[in-house]
Write a protein that holds these residues in place. Structure first.
Motif, mmCIF file in Angstrom:
data_model
loop_
_atom_site.group_PDB
_atom_site.id
_atom_site.type_symbol
_atom_site.label_atom_id
_atom_site.label_comp_id
_atom_site.label_asym_id
_atom_site.label_seq_id
_atom_site.Cartn_x
_atom_site.Cartn_y
_atom_site.Cartn_z
ATOM 1 N N GLU A 139 5.034 0.623 -5.031
ATOM 2 C CA GLU A 139 3.833 1.443 -4.880
ATOM 3 C C GLU A 139 3.181 1.642 -6.250
ATOM 4 O OE1 GLU A 139 4.416 4.857 -1.949
ATOM 5 O OE2 GLU A 139 6.460 4.349 -2.580
ATOM 6 N N TYR A 140 1.881 1.425 -6.296
ATOM 7 C CA TYR A 140 1.102 1.648 -7.513
ATOM 8 C C TYR A 140 -0.045 2.585 -7.150
ATOM 9 C CZ TYR A 140 -1.961 0.782 -11.496
ATOM 10 O OH TYR A 140 -2.767 0.938 -12.607
ATOM 11 N N LYS A 141 -0.166 3.676 -7.902
ATOM 12 C CA LYS A 141 -1.264 4.617 -7.678
ATOM 13 C C LYS A 141 -1.967 4.877 -8.995
ATOM 14 C CE LYS A 141 -0.112 7.346 -3.726
ATOM 15 N NZ LYS A 141 0.484 8.509 -3.167
ATOM 16 N N ALA A 142 -3.293 4.886 -8.938
ATOM 17 C CA ALA A 142 -4.112 5.239 -10.090
ATOM 18 C C ALA A 142 -5.175 6.214 -9.598
ATOM 19 C CB ALA A 142 -4.748 4.002 -10.700
ATOM 20 N N TYR A 143 -5.376 7.281 -10.365
ATOM 21 C CA TYR A 143 -6.343 8.291 -9.918
ATOM 22 C C TYR A 143 -6.899 9.067 -11.106
ATOM 23 C CZ TYR A 143 -2.100 11.040 -10.440
ATOM 24 O OH TYR A 143 -0.951 11.599 -10.945
ATOM 25 N N SER A 144 -8.102 9.565 -10.912
ATOM 26 C CA SER A 144 -8.747 10.493 -11.840
ATOM 27 C C SER A 144 -9.698 11.334 -10.991
ATOM 28 C CB SER A 144 -9.486 9.743 -12.954
ATOM 29 O OG SER A 144 -10.575 9.018 -12.421
ATOM 30 N N ARG A 145 -10.590 12.052 -11.617
ATOM 31 C CA ARG A 145 -11.499 12.899 -10.826
ATOM 32 C C ARG A 145 -12.394 12.086 -9.906
ATOM 33 N NH1 ARG A 145 -14.139 16.652 -15.233
ATOM 34 N NH2 ARG A 145 -13.399 15.030 -16.615
ATOM 35 N N GLY A 146 -12.869 10.935 -10.352
ATOM 36 C CA GLY A 146 -13.794 10.154 -9.534
ATOM 37 C C GLY A 146 -13.251 8.807 -9.090
ATOM 38 N N PHE A 147 -11.966 8.599 -9.225
ATOM 39 C CA PHE A 147 -11.390 7.294 -8.935
ATOM 40 C C PHE A 147 -10.050 7.465 -8.234
ATOM 41 C CE2 PHE A 147 -8.507 3.850 -10.295
ATOM 42 C CZ PHE A 147 -9.197 2.743 -9.834
ATOM 43 N N TYR A 148 -9.796 6.621 -7.243
ATOM 44 C CA TYR A 148 -8.502 6.626 -6.564
ATOM 45 C C TYR A 148 -8.201 5.219 -6.081
ATOM 46 C CZ TYR A 148 -4.759 7.691 -3.308
ATOM 47 O OH TYR A 148 -3.550 7.720 -2.640
ATOM 48 N N GLN A 149 -6.984 4.793 -6.309
ATOM 49 C CA GLN A 149 -6.548 3.486 -5.824
ATOM 50 C C GLN A 149 -5.056 3.555 -5.540
ATOM 51 O OE1 GLN A 149 -6.573 0.060 -8.597
ATOM 52 N NE2 GLN A 149 -7.891 -0.879 -7.055
ATOM 53 N N SER A 150 -4.689 3.138 -4.359
ATOM 54 C CA SER A 150 -3.287 3.116 -3.966
ATOM 55 C C SER A 150 -2.974 1.737 -3.389
ATOM 56 C CB SER A 150 -3.015 4.204 -2.926
ATOM 57 O OG SER A 150 -1.709 4.085 -2.423
ATOM 58 N N ILE A 151 -1.920 1.113 -3.915
ATOM 59 C CA ILE A 151 -1.501 -0.206 -3.444
ATOM 60 C C ILE A 151 -0.013 -0.117 -3.134
ATOM 61 C CG2 ILE A 151 -1.391 -2.667 -3.962
ATOM 62 C CD1 ILE A 151 -3.394 -2.015 -6.299
ATOM 63 N N PHE A 182 -0.802 -2.706 1.569
ATOM 64 C CA PHE A 182 -1.639 -1.626 2.064
ATOM 65 C C PHE A 182 -2.453 -1.106 0.889
ATOM 66 C CE2 PHE A 182 2.243 -1.848 4.501
ATOM 67 C CZ PHE A 182 1.790 -1.831 5.808
ATOM 68 N N VAL A 183 -3.788 -1.189 1.007
ATOM 69 C CA VAL A 183 -4.677 -0.805 -0.093
ATOM 70 C C VAL A 183 -5.589 0.320 0.379
ATOM 71 C CG1 VAL A 183 -6.505 -1.592 -1.637
ATOM 72 C CG2 VAL A 183 -4.654 -3.151 -1.020
ATOM 73 N N SER A 184 -5.666 1.353 -0.436
ATOM 74 C CA SER A 184 -6.562 2.468 -0.154
ATOM 75 C C SER A 184 -7.352 2.777 -1.418
ATOM 76 C CB SER A 184 -5.753 3.682 0.277
ATOM 77 O OG SER A 184 -6.598 4.766 0.521
ATOM 78 N N LYS A 185 -8.671 2.898 -1.280
ATOM 79 C CA LYS A 185 -9.526 3.207 -2.427
ATOM 80 C C LYS A 185 -10.138 4.596 -2.323
ATOM 81 C CE LYS A 185 -10.581 -1.498 -3.691
ATOM 82 N NZ LYS A 185 -11.593 -2.441 -4.090
ATOM 83 N N ASN A 186 -9.657 5.366 -1.370
ATOM 84 C CA ASN A 186 -10.154 6.710 -1.152
ATOM 85 C C ASN A 186 -8.991 7.556 -0.646
ATOM 86 O OD1 ASN A 186 -11.430 9.057 -0.225
ATOM 87 N ND2 ASN A 186 -13.268 7.916 0.387
ATOM 88 N N ARG A 187 -8.888 8.774 -1.122
ATOM 89 C CA ARG A 187 -7.763 9.634 -0.724
ATOM 90 C C ARG A 187 -7.728 9.903 0.781
ATOM 91 N NH1 ARG A 187 -9.220 11.461 -5.843
ATOM 92 N NH2 ARG A 187 -7.474 11.754 -7.257
ATOM 93 N N GLU A 188 -8.881 9.981 1.395
ATOM 94 C CA GLU A 188 -8.942 10.346 2.805
ATOM 95 C C GLU A 188 -8.928 9.151 3.761
ATOM 96 O OE1 GLU A 188 -11.387 11.854 0.631
ATOM 97 O OE2 GLU A 188 -9.973 13.489 0.352
ATOM 98 N N GLU A 189 -9.131 7.957 3.262
ATOM 99 C CA GLU A 189 -9.236 6.817 4.165
ATOM 100 C C GLU A 189 -7.866 6.247 4.514
ATOM 101 O OE1 GLU A 189 -9.858 2.748 1.538
ATOM 102 O OE2 GLU A 189 -11.607 3.818 2.252
ATOM 103 N N LYS A 190 -7.826 5.615 5.656
ATOM 104 C CA LYS A 190 -6.616 4.944 6.092
ATOM 105 C C LYS A 190 -6.505 3.625 5.316
ATOM 106 C CE LYS A 190 -4.294 3.947 10.402
ATOM 107 N NZ LYS A 190 -4.417 3.920 11.846
ATOM 108 N N PRO A 191 -5.298 3.269 4.846
ATOM 109 C CA PRO A 191 -5.162 2.040 4.061
ATOM 110 C C PRO A 191 -5.493 0.783 4.862
ATOM 111 C CG PRO A 191 -3.129 3.327 4.016
ATOM 112 C CD PRO A 191 -4.052 3.986 4.968
ATOM 113 N N VAL A 192 -6.083 -0.182 4.176
ATOM 114 C CA VAL A 192 -6.361 -1.494 4.760
ATOM 115 C C VAL A 192 -5.110 -2.340 4.544
ATOM 116 C CG1 VAL A 192 -7.804 -3.551 4.597
ATOM 117 C CG2 VAL A 192 -8.811 -1.283 4.238
#
Length: 140
Positions: free
Chosen positions: A31-43, A51-61
């Motif tokens: 799992e790799y997560k990167a985040y700041s105030r205006g950026f979010y990425q979860s792989i 599973f990739v998510s570019k928004n905290r609230e969205e379901k991962p693709v």
């Protein structure tokens, strides 16, 4: 008759051992997560799936990795000394003053979880650079 039964049990035993190796390899989760105030990425990579998510609230693709890609992830993880993952130092400190997003790497292997200290997104510790770049390549 006895020879046939012994032969059958021998074949079943070795077939069972071969199946066990696959279970061990598929037990790797990265799992790799990167985040700041205006950026979010979860792989997240596990069981030949990404599973990739570019928004905290969205379901991962989700999408499936090829066998070659999955094997390359396993090889890179096996090259790492996971026991020292939490002690690896970040090469830069831009995340401390909003110069870069905060990133973390978490690897679960055979039921045991190893987690890195936070580091700058795009500037991982040298020891983890291969796996982080591999993870980020799935997003591009």
């Amino acid at each position: 008759m006895k020879k046939a039964i012994v032969l059958l049990f021998t074949i079943l035993f070795f077939a069972g051992c071969a199946g066990q190796k696959k279970v061990v390899d598929s037990s790797i989760k990265v799992e790799y997560k990167a985040y700041s105030r205006g950026f979010y990425q979860s792989i997240r990579v596990e069981n030949q799936m990404v599973f990739v998510s570019k928004n905290r609230e969205e379901k991962p693709v989700a999408f499936k990795l090829s066998a070659a890609e999955w094997n390359s992830v396993i090889l890179v993880v096996n090259e790492l000394n996971l026991e020292t993952l939490s002690q690896m130092k970040a090469p830069t400190e831009k995340r401390l003053f909003d110069g870069a997003a905060i990133a973390n790497l978490k690897i679960t292997k055979q039921g045991k979880t190893y987690e890195s200290q936070s580091f700058d997104h795009g500037y991982p510790p040298a020891e983890t650079e291969k796996i982080v770049n591999k993870m980020l390549s799935f997003v591009k």
